[in-house]
Design a protein around this motif. Structure first.
Motif, PDB file in Angstrom:
ATOM      1  N   VAL A   1      11.488   5.078 -16.213  1.00  0.00           N
ATOM      2  CA  VAL A   1      11.533   3.874 -15.380  1.00  0.00           C
ATOM      3  C   VAL A   1      11.423   4.287 -13.915  1.00  0.00           C
ATOM      4  O   VAL A   1      11.859   5.371 -13.525  1.00  0.00           O
ATOM      5  N   HIS A   2      10.800   3.426 -13.086  1.00  0.00           N
ATOM      6  CA  HIS A   2      10.595   3.700 -11.661  1.00  0.00           C
ATOM      7  C   HIS A   2      11.441   2.727 -10.837  1.00  0.00           C
ATOM      8  O   HIS A   2      11.124   1.529 -10.755  1.00  0.00           O
ATOM      9  N   TYR A   3      12.498   3.205 -10.199  1.00  0.00           N
ATOM     10  CA  TYR A   3      13.312   2.252  -9.440  1.00  0.00           C
ATOM     11  C   TYR A   3      12.625   1.731  -8.190  1.00  0.00           C
ATOM     12  O   TYR A   3      12.812   0.566  -7.822  1.00  0.00           O
ATOM     13  N   PRO A   4      11.757   2.511  -7.486  1.00  0.00           N
ATOM     14  CA  PRO A   4      11.113   1.960  -6.282  1.00  0.00           C
ATOM     15  C   PRO A   4      10.087   0.881  -6.576  1.00  0.00           C
ATOM     16  O   PRO A   4       9.617   0.210  -5.661  1.00  0.00           O
ATOM     17  N   GLN A   5       9.743   0.708  -7.858  1.00  0.00           N
ATOM     18  CA  GLN A   5       8.754  -0.306  -8.218  1.00  0.00           C
ATOM     19  C   GLN A   5       9.398  -1.641  -8.611  1.00  0.00           C
ATOM     20  O   GLN A   5       8.704  -2.572  -9.013  1.00  0.00           O
ATOM     21  N   THR A   6      10.705  -1.730  -8.462  1.00  0.00           N
ATOM     22  CA  THR A   6      11.421  -2.942  -8.850  1.00  0.00           C
ATOM     23  C   THR A   6      10.822  -4.185  -8.203  1.00  0.00           C
ATOM     24  O   THR A   6      10.617  -5.217  -8.860  1.00  0.00           O
ATOM     25  N   ASP A   7      10.515  -4.104  -6.905  1.00  0.00           N
ATOM     26  CA  ASP A   7      10.025  -5.286  -6.184  1.00  0.00           C
ATOM     27  C   ASP A   7       8.538  -5.535  -6.387  1.00  0.00           C
ATOM     28  O   ASP A   7       7.994  -6.496  -5.829  1.00  0.00           O
ATOM     29  N   ARG A   8       7.884  -4.696  -7.187  1.00  0.00           N
ATOM     30  CA  ARG A   8       6.461  -4.901  -7.470  1.00  0.00           C
ATOM     31  C   ARG A   8       6.220  -5.215  -8.937  1.00  0.00           C
ATOM     32  O   ARG A   8       5.086  -5.172  -9.406  1.00  0.00           O
ATOM     33  N   ILE A   9       7.285  -5.525  -9.663  1.00  0.00           N
ATOM     34  CA  ILE A   9       7.110  -5.984 -11.026  1.00  0.00           C
ATOM     35  C   ILE A   9       6.260  -7.252 -11.016  1.00  0.00           C
ATOM     36  O   ILE A   9       6.320  -8.044 -10.074  1.00  0.00           O
ATOM     37  N   ALA A  10       5.400  -7.419 -12.024  1.00  0.00           N
ATOM     38  CA  ALA A  10       4.523  -8.592 -12.118  1.00  0.00           C
ATOM     39  C   ALA A  10       3.541  -8.656 -10.964  1.00  0.00           C
ATOM     40  O   ALA A  10       3.374  -9.693 -10.329  1.00  0.00           O
ATOM     41  N   SER A  11       2.882  -7.523 -10.676  1.00  0.00           N
ATOM     42  CA  SER A  11       1.807  -7.495  -9.668  1.00  0.00           C
ATOM     43  C   SER A  11       0.464  -7.623 -10.378  1.00  0.00           C
ATOM     44  O   SER A  11       0.135  -6.837 -11.264  1.00  0.00           O
ATOM     45  N   HIS A  12      -0.325  -8.569  -9.965  1.00  0.00           N
ATOM     46  CA  HIS A  12      -1.464  -9.062 -10.731  1.00  0.00           C
ATOM     47  C   HIS A  12      -2.728  -8.221 -10.595  1.00  0.00           C
ATOM     48  O   HIS A  12      -3.033  -7.694  -9.535  1.00  0.00           O
ATOM     49  N   GLY A  13      -3.436  -8.089 -11.695  1.00  0.00           N
ATOM     50  CA  GLY A  13      -4.864  -7.925 -11.662  1.00  0.00           C
ATOM     51  C   GLY A  13      -5.495  -6.555 -11.739  1.00  0.00           C
ATOM     52  O   GLY A  13      -6.708  -6.472 -11.615  1.00  0.00           O
ATOM     53  N   GLU A  14      -4.759  -5.467 -11.952  1.00  0.00           N
ATOM     54  CA  GLU A  14      -5.386  -4.151 -11.897  1.00  0.00           C
ATOM     55  C   GLU A  14      -4.946  -3.272 -13.067  1.00  0.00           C
ATOM     56  O   GLU A  14      -3.837  -3.420 -13.588  1.00  0.00           O
ATOM     57  N   GLN A  15      -5.828  -2.334 -13.442  1.00  0.00           N
ATOM     58  CA  GLN A  15      -5.415  -1.257 -14.329  1.00  0.00           C
ATOM     59  C   GLN A  15      -4.809  -0.135 -13.499  1.00  0.00           C
ATOM     60  O   GLN A  15      -4.724  -0.206 -12.275  1.00  0.00           O
ATOM     61  N   LEU A  16      -4.375   0.931 -14.183  1.00  0.00           N
ATOM     62  CA  LEU A  16      -3.461   1.908 -13.606  1.00  0.00           C
ATOM     63  C   LEU A  16      -3.833   2.425 -12.222  1.00  0.00           C
ATOM     64  O   LEU A  16      -3.061   2.272 -11.262  1.00  0.00           O
ATOM     65  N   LEU A  17      -4.985   3.067 -12.071  1.00  0.00           N
ATOM     66  CA  LEU A  17      -5.269   3.762 -10.818  1.00  0.00           C
ATOM     67  C   LEU A  17      -5.421   2.783  -9.656  1.00  0.00           C
ATOM     68  O   LEU A  17      -4.907   3.035  -8.556  1.00  0.00           O
ATOM     69  N   ASP A  18      -6.086   1.667  -9.893  1.00  0.00           N
ATOM     70  CA  ASP A  18      -6.217   0.656  -8.832  1.00  0.00           C
ATOM     71  C   ASP A  18      -4.876  -0.026  -8.568  1.00  0.00           C
ATOM     72  O   ASP A  18      -4.564  -0.379  -7.423  1.00  0.00           O
ATOM     73  N   TRP A  19      -4.083  -0.227  -9.601  1.00  0.00           N
ATOM     74  CA  TRP A  19      -2.752  -0.828  -9.457  1.00  0.00           C
ATOM     75  C   TRP A  19      -1.870   0.042  -8.568  1.00  0.00           C
ATOM     76  O   TRP A  19      -1.154  -0.457  -7.706  1.00  0.00           O
ATOM     77  N   LEU A  20      -1.932   1.351  -8.760  1.00  0.00           N
ATOM     78  CA  LEU A  20      -1.170   2.260  -7.900  1.00  0.00           C
ATOM     79  C   LEU A  20      -1.591   2.121  -6.444  1.00  0.00           C
ATOM     80  O   LEU A  20      -0.755   1.995  -5.543  1.00  0.00           O
ATOM     81  N   ASP A  21      -2.889   2.143  -6.201  1.00  0.00           N
ATOM     82  CA  ASP A  21      -3.389   2.090  -4.821  1.00  0.00           C
ATOM     83  C   ASP A  21      -3.084   0.748  -4.156  1.00  0.00           C
ATOM     84  O   ASP A  21      -2.692   0.695  -2.982  1.00  0.00           O
ATOM     85  N   LYS A  22      -3.229  -0.329  -4.913  1.00  0.00           N
ATOM     86  CA  LYS A  22      -3.103  -1.670  -4.319  1.00  0.00           C
ATOM     87  C   LYS A  22      -1.658  -2.115  -4.180  1.00  0.00           C
ATOM     88  O   LYS A  22      -1.268  -2.695  -3.158  1.00  0.00           O
ATOM     89  N   HIS A  23      -0.837  -1.849  -5.201  1.00  0.00           N
ATOM     90  CA  HIS A  23       0.511  -2.416  -5.244  1.00  0.00           C
ATOM     91  C   HIS A  23       1.631  -1.404  -5.040  1.00  0.00           C
ATOM     92  O   HIS A  23       2.621  -1.707  -4.363  1.00  0.00           O
ATOM     93  N   ILE A  24       1.500  -0.230  -5.645  1.00  0.00           N
ATOM     94  CA  ILE A  24       2.657   0.657  -5.769  1.00  0.00           C
ATOM     95  C   ILE A  24       2.805   1.606  -4.591  1.00  0.00           C
ATOM     96  O   ILE A  24       3.893   1.721  -4.004  1.00  0.00           O
ATOM     97  N   PHE A  25       1.739   2.299  -4.236  1.00  0.00           N
ATOM     98  CA  PHE A  25       1.867   3.256  -3.136  1.00  0.00           C
ATOM     99  C   PHE A  25       2.297   2.588  -1.826  1.00  0.00           C
ATOM    100  O   PHE A  25       3.176   3.120  -1.128  1.00  0.00           O
TER     101      PHE A  25
END
Length: 428
Positions: A71-95
């Protein structure tokens, strides 16, 4: 101080894949006796009542505290972020979200919420990703220590990360060494060397992570493996001479019995054989695999190779902190490949199985004498639909219904070291 708790007790200490129904321990009317936070005795109430009078009665099915294996605790506030698969999701929402953890006050606020959310969902132990920032680890460990939770974590290593979210080989090593000295073995805390994934670190940093793991036999190694087809292709392009994704880690000394690899849904047969040989384990994350469109874990393949498995929510690609809900999704992921996940085995994966991955199965996961008294009281009448489905049902049916229809609403109470750490609000 001795405390006694009466209720219906259920645990699965060993994988039913190997041990069959002998792995299931069930006392329909049981007594759990706790002394100084550790299980002192357990058995049928009738056999123990004379020795431990006036126990507290627990209103529901009592199971070991859940153990979240990824589990990733820093990603708590980005749960349910729309529209991407893994690598793009990381770049757009998580990083972008993780860069904010350079601020310790922000890290502390999120860590406190995260730990409380785990307890609200019945999770008492977890293997947790922080960020590249040392203070993100400090904040998590401080929050877990205050709640007496059993948490394993470690500074993320990623010298190829984006600006504001990267380190160097030297700073990654120095930060990890400092954190190990500061936190390993303190309270119920443990450390994990944590390369983000093979694409986020240079060869030099991966080699240094392997050296760090070899130098600290008391710590784990935690990373990602074969999660998404685009990720797998990128790894193959970076390491064209590697036999497969796992081999890219293996050449740096990172495939050992102390390694926990999240996902593993696109594994080669060679990788599975090597995982079995090494004793490394896989944290299965069905919620996030579905949410990011990555695929379904192959339980049949894993079982052919007798892989060590646990269960992870993988927040924030995962969509629920509930390991009950995650167990239900694991059943559905298995069925998509025509495998059938028994509800008792699903409970094992969420408790003792994940504990074994984290090398803490001697301490938690089965509510056996000598283990720490982390447990959860499940309410099979938490919703009208659950109550209707489980009325008069046998144990297997009730447990399966809790996994398919349940979530945090089915957690009546969470106990840590024998003391109530969370209780569902009573309806007014």
């Amino acid at each position: 101080m001795i405390r006694a708790y009466r209720g219906e007790l259920l645990s699965v200490a060993h994988d039913p894949r190997d041990a069959g129904r002998e792995a299931v321990r069930h006392e329909p009317d049981g007594l759990l006796v706790v002394e100084d936070g550790v299980v002192l005795d357990r058995g049928p109430y009738a056999a123990l009542a004379a020795r431990y009078p006036e126990p507290e009665v627990l209103p529901g099915l009592v199971v070991p505290g859940f153990v979240d294996a990824h589990v990733h605790y820093p990603q708590t506030d980005r749960i349910a972020s729309h529209g991407e698969q893994l690598l793009d999701w990381l770049d757009k929402h998580i990083f972008p979200a993780e860069k904010a953890f350079a601020d310790k006050a922000h890290a502390e606020e999120v860590a406190a919420f995260f730990c409380d959310e785990l307890l609200r969902n019945g999770t008492t132990s977890a293997l947790v990703y922080p960020t590249v920032h040392e203070q993100s680890v400090d904040a998590l460990f401080e929050a877990a220590l205050a709640r007496r939770m059993r948490v394993v974590s470690g500074k993320v290593l990623m010298d190829l990360g984006p600006e504001g979210l990267n380190d160097t080989v030297a700073s990654g090593r120095a930060g990890s060494e400092a954190l190990i000295r500061r936190w390993q073995g303190r309270g119920r805390l443990g450390y994990a060397i944590t390369p983000r994934f093979v694409l986020a670190s240079s060869d030099a940093q991966l080699a240094d992570a392997g050296a760090l793991l070899a130098a600290h036999p008391e710590v784990l190694m935690h990373t990602h493996l074969a999660e998404n087809v685009h990720e797998v292709a990128a790894v193959a392009a970076r390491f064209p001479d590697a036999a497969d994704y796992l081999d890219a880690y293996d050449r740096f000394g990172l495939v050992t019995r102390r390694a926990v690899f999240a996902h593993g849904i696109h594994l080669t047969e060679r990788s599975c054989a090597r995982l079995h040989e090494s004793g490394a384990g896989v944290a299965v994350c069905p919620s996030s695999n579905l949410f990011l469109g990555s695929g379904h874990f192959d339980f049949g393949q894993a079982d052919r190779h007798a892989l060590r498995l646990g269960l992870g929510t993988d927040i924030g690609a995962g969509t629920s902190f509930s390991l009950l809900r995650t167990a239900g999704l694991a059943y559905q992921a298995a069925l998509a490949r025509e495998d059938r996940l028994d509800p008792f085995r699903a409970l094992y994966l969420a408790t003792a199985g994940s504990a074994a991955l984290l090398h803490i199965a001697d301490r938690v996961g089965a509510l056996e004498p000598g283990q720490e008294a982390d447990f959860v009281v499940l309410d099979s009448a938490a919703t009208p639909l659950l109550a209707r489905r489980t009325a008069g049902a046998d144990l297997a049916t009730r447990l399966f219904a809790l996994q398919i229809l349940g979530d945090e609403r089915a957690i009546a109470r969470t106990y840590v070291m024998g003391e109530c750490a969370w209780r569902a609000p009573r309806p007014e």
